[in-house]
Design a protein around this motif. Structure first.
Motif, PDB file in Angstrom:
ATOM      1  N   LEU A 217       0.826  -1.209   0.000  1.00 17.36           N
ATOM      2  CA  LEU A 217       0.000   0.000   0.000  1.00 17.36           C
ATOM      3  C   LEU A 217       0.860   1.261   0.000  1.00 17.36           C
ATOM      4  N   ALA A 218       2.043   1.205   0.602  1.00 17.77           N
ATOM      5  CA  ALA A 218       2.950   2.350   0.554  1.00 17.77           C
ATOM      6  C   ALA A 218       3.425   2.582  -0.875  1.00 17.77           C
ATOM      7  N   GLU A 219       3.731   1.493  -1.577  1.00 17.12           N
ATOM      8  CA  GLU A 219       4.144   1.622  -2.974  1.00 17.12           C
ATOM      9  C   GLU A 219       2.980   2.092  -3.834  1.00 17.12           C
ATOM     10  N   TYR A 220       1.781   1.625  -3.512  1.00 24.99           N
ATOM     11  CA  TYR A 220       0.581   2.065  -4.236  1.00 24.99           C
ATOM     12  C   TYR A 220       0.388   3.573  -4.096  1.00 24.99           C
ATOM     13  N   ARG A 221       0.559   4.086  -2.890  1.00 21.74           N
ATOM     14  CA  ARG A 221       0.384   5.530  -2.675  1.00 21.74           C
ATOM     15  C   ARG A 221       1.426   6.336  -3.444  1.00 21.74           C
ATOM     16  N   ARG A 222       2.651   5.814  -3.509  1.00 22.12           N
ATOM     17  CA  ARG A 222       3.679   6.509  -4.296  1.00 22.12           C
ATOM     18  C   ARG A 222       3.299   6.517  -5.772  1.00 22.12           C
ATOM     19  N   LEU A 223       2.817   5.392  -6.276  1.00 21.52           N
ATOM     20  CA  LEU A 223       2.389   5.327  -7.683  1.00 21.52           C
ATOM     21  C   LEU A 223       1.209   6.260  -7.932  1.00 21.52           C
ATOM     22  N   LYS A 224       0.343   6.384  -6.950  1.00 17.09           N
ATOM     23  CA  LYS A 224      -0.805   7.293  -7.065  1.00 17.09           C
ATOM     24  C   LYS A 224      -0.313   8.734  -7.221  1.00 17.09           C
ATOM     25  N   GLN A 225       0.686   9.094  -6.442  1.00 18.76           N
ATOM     26  CA  GLN A 225       1.252  10.437  -6.545  1.00 18.76           C
ATOM     27  C   GLN A 225       1.940  10.643  -7.889  1.00 18.76           C
ATOM     28  N   VAL A 226       2.658   9.613  -8.349  1.00 17.81           N
ATOM     29  CA  VAL A 226       3.338   9.711  -9.649  1.00 17.81           C
ATOM     30  C   VAL A 226       2.325   9.902 -10.770  1.00 17.81           C
ATOM     31  N   SER A 227       1.237   9.143 -10.746  1.00 15.14           N
ATOM     32  CA  SER A 227       0.226   9.239 -11.804  1.00 15.14           C
ATOM     33  C   SER A 227      -0.505  10.570 -11.783  1.00 15.14           C
ATOM     34  N   ALA A 228      -0.424  11.260 -10.648  1.00 20.30           N
ATOM     35  CA  ALA A 228      -1.044  12.587 -10.547  1.00 20.30           C
ATOM     36  C   ALA A 228      -0.077  13.688 -10.966  1.00 20.30           C
ATOM     37  N   GLY A 229       1.117  13.311 -11.409  1.00 19.66           N
ATOM     38  CA  GLY A 229       2.083  14.296 -11.880  1.00 19.66           C
ATOM     39  C   GLY A 229       2.997  14.846 -10.808  1.00 19.66           C
ATOM     40  N   GLN A 230       2.951  14.274  -9.611  1.00 20.13           N
ATOM     41  CA  GLN A 230       3.801  14.761  -8.526  1.00 20.13           C
ATOM     42  C   GLN A 230       5.204  14.159  -8.642  1.00 20.13           C
ATOM     43  N   ARG A 231       6.174  14.874  -8.118  1.00 21.78           N
ATOM     44  CA  ARG A 231       7.552  14.397  -8.111  1.00 21.78           C
ATOM     45  C   ARG A 231       7.757  13.494  -6.892  1.00 21.78           C
ATOM     46  N   VAL A 232       8.072  12.241  -7.154  1.00 21.48           N
ATOM     47  CA  VAL A 232       8.299  11.272  -6.085  1.00 21.48           C
ATOM     48  C   VAL A 232       9.696  10.702  -6.266  1.00 21.48           C
ATOM     49  N   PRO A 233      10.549  10.778  -5.250  1.00 18.61           N
ATOM     50  CA  PRO A 233      11.914  10.247  -5.385  1.00 18.61           C
ATOM     51  C   PRO A 233      11.903   8.750  -5.699  1.00 18.61           C
ATOM     52  N   THR A 234      12.712   8.365  -6.657  1.00 21.06           N
ATOM     53  CA  THR A 234      12.804   6.941  -6.995  1.00 21.06           C
ATOM     54  C   THR A 234      13.684   6.185  -6.011  1.00 21.06           C
ATOM     55  N   SER A 235      14.412   6.906  -5.195  1.00 20.78           N
ATOM     56  CA  SER A 235      15.321   6.260  -4.243  1.00 20.78           C
ATOM     57  C   SER A 235      14.665   5.987  -2.903  1.00 20.78           C
ATOM     58  N   THR A 236      13.375   6.291  -2.757  1.00 23.32           N
ATOM     59  CA  THR A 236      12.692   6.039  -1.502  1.00 23.32           C
ATOM     60  C   THR A 236      12.762   4.562  -1.166  1.00 23.32           C
ATOM     61  N   PRO A 237      13.326   4.185   0.000  1.00 25.25           N
ATOM     62  CA  PRO A 237      13.456   2.754   0.319  1.00 25.25           C
ATOM     63  C   PRO A 237      12.110   2.096   0.517  1.00 25.25           C
ATOM     64  N   VAL A 238      12.005   0.849   0.091  1.00 23.86           N
ATOM     65  CA  VAL A 238      10.802   0.073   0.331  1.00 23.86           C
ATOM     66  C   VAL A 238      10.734  -0.254   1.810  1.00 23.86           C
ATOM     67  N   MET A 239       9.588   0.010   2.419  1.00 26.84           N
ATOM     68  CA  MET A 239       9.447  -0.171   3.856  1.00 26.84           C
ATOM     69  C   MET A 239       9.647  -1.630   4.230  1.00 26.84           C
ATOM     70  N   ALA A 240      10.525  -1.878   5.175  1.00 22.10           N
ATOM     71  CA  ALA A 240      10.816  -3.246   5.598  1.00 22.10           C
ATOM     72  C   ALA A 240      10.063  -3.565   6.878  1.00 22.10           C
ATOM     73  N   SER A 241       9.754  -4.838   7.044  1.00 27.51           N
ATOM     74  CA  SER A 241       9.072  -5.274   8.267  1.00 27.51           C
ATOM     75  C   SER A 241      10.098  -5.661   9.319  1.00 27.51           C
ATOM     76  N   ASN A 242       9.672  -5.682  10.572  1.00 20.98           N
ATOM     77  CA  ASN A 242      10.577  -6.014  11.665  1.00 20.98           C
ATOM     78  C   ASN A 242      10.752  -7.515  11.843  1.00 20.98           C
ATOM     79  N   THR A 243       9.766  -8.297  11.366  1.00 21.13           N
ATOM     80  CA  THR A 243       9.833  -9.748  11.509  1.00 21.13           C
ATOM     81  C   THR A 243       9.782 -10.389  10.147  1.00 21.13           C
ATOM     82  N   PRO A 244      10.354 -11.591  10.005  1.00 16.90           N
ATOM     83  CA  PRO A 244      10.341 -12.250   8.700  1.00 16.90           C
ATOM     84  C   PRO A 244       8.924 -12.544   8.248  1.00 16.90           C
ATOM     85  N   ALA A 245       8.690 -12.376   6.937  1.00 14.35           N
ATOM     86  CA  ALA A 245       7.375 -12.668   6.383  1.00 14.35           C
ATOM     87  C   ALA A 245       7.163 -14.163   6.339  1.00 14.35           C
ATOM     88  N   PRO A 246       5.938 -14.636   6.602  1.00 10.45           N
ATOM     89  CA  PRO A 246       5.681 -16.072   6.520  1.00 10.45           C
ATOM     90  C   PRO A 246       5.827 -16.557   5.099  1.00 10.45           C
TER      91      PRO A 246
END
Length: 270
Positions: A217-246
């Motif tokens: 959903l964080a990546e979705y929101r960034r794409l939403k901003q990009v599609s609206a013509g906003q400047r979004v840094p491409t270097s924004t790190p993908v949010m990591a979780s604190n525990t391993p994913a199942p």
């Protein structure tokens, strides 16, 4: 006799000199061999690389072809967006995930066309693709999830039948279509985007998805901003979780959703 003896002596000395030369210069020996005993020349066959568009093609269903020719409804126009919006999304994803722009453009176009057909937000499809595989169409997980959307082809083999069988799981077009249909089914059955994503990652029977839904959903929101013509840094790190994913497991197909979270009304088509 004297002449013959001198001639043989000259030939003997020449032979010794030639042998000594070939010992120090083996490359000359190869050249001499090739000149005395030429090998038959094989006819060179021109190898033409297939066009990138041909690699991206997949058998399309009759419904898909008919849908592409039908006039667009208001909802479909909203899902497809404008050409400029698709280009903004393409350029941003290409830079963020370091994928060739032409290849990214084909993936984005396929996501938008698939979104129009199944009535699902294309940016959500692209967000799942980005988090699942980093836009790598040949990615495969240790448990067998394959392609752009990391589909468990052995579990969902029936969905690939009209596209040539499970071997089509690594075909970008087929993978996007099947993965999107699975995602739409899970979201519909779960009653919310969060619940659908939790099942999609194989965490339906776990207490948490270890942050997978939040990353998508964080990546979705960034794409939403990009599609609206906003400047979004491409270097924004993908949010990591604190525990391993199942681990993604075949049980994800069960659809037994127990969590109740309000759906994201911002995501079109849901």
């Amino acid at each position: 006799m004297t002449t013959a003896q001198h001639t043989l002596t000259v030939f003997g000395i020449s032979a010794l000199a030639l042998i000594a030369l070939l010992m120090f210069r083996p490359d000359l020996g190869k050249q001499l061999t090739h000149s005395l005993f030429p090998l038959p020349m094989a006819e060179a066959q021109a190898v033409e690389a297939p066009a990138l568009s041909a690699l991206m093609e997949a058998p399309a269903s009759v419904q898909t072809a008919a849908a592409s020719e039908a006039p667009l409804t208001k909802e479909e126009k909203a899902l497809l967006g404008t050409q400029k919006q698709q280009q903004w999304v393409t350029n941003w994803l290409s830079k963020r995930y370091r994928v060739a722009n032409d290849a990214t453009n084909m993936l984005v176009s396929t996501a938008y066309l698939t979104a129009r057909e199944i009535k699902l937000d294309p940016l959500l499809i692209l967000a799942v693709m980005a988090i699942e595989s980093g836009l790598n169409p040949f990615a495969e997980s240790p448990v067998g999830a394959q392609g752009l959307m990391q589909v468990m082809s052995k579990v969902h083999h029936e969905r690939f039948q009209e596209m040539g069988g499970v071997q089509a799981a690594l075909n970008p077009v087929a993978n996007i279509r099947v993965g999107s249909l699975i995602l739409k089914d899970y979201v519909t059955r779960g009653g919310s985007v969060e619940a659908g994503l939790k099942t999609y990652v194989g965490a339906a029977n776990f207490a948490t998805d270890s942050g997978y839904g939040s990353r998508v959903l964080a990546e979705y929101r960034r794409l939403k901003q990009v599609s609206a013509g906003q400047r979004v840094p491409t270097s924004t790190p993908v949010m990591a979780s604190n525990t391993p994913a199942p681990a993604k497991a075949p049980a994800a197909e069960s659809g037994n959703i127990t969590i109740k979270i309000a759906p994201h009304n911002e995501i079109a088509g849901l």
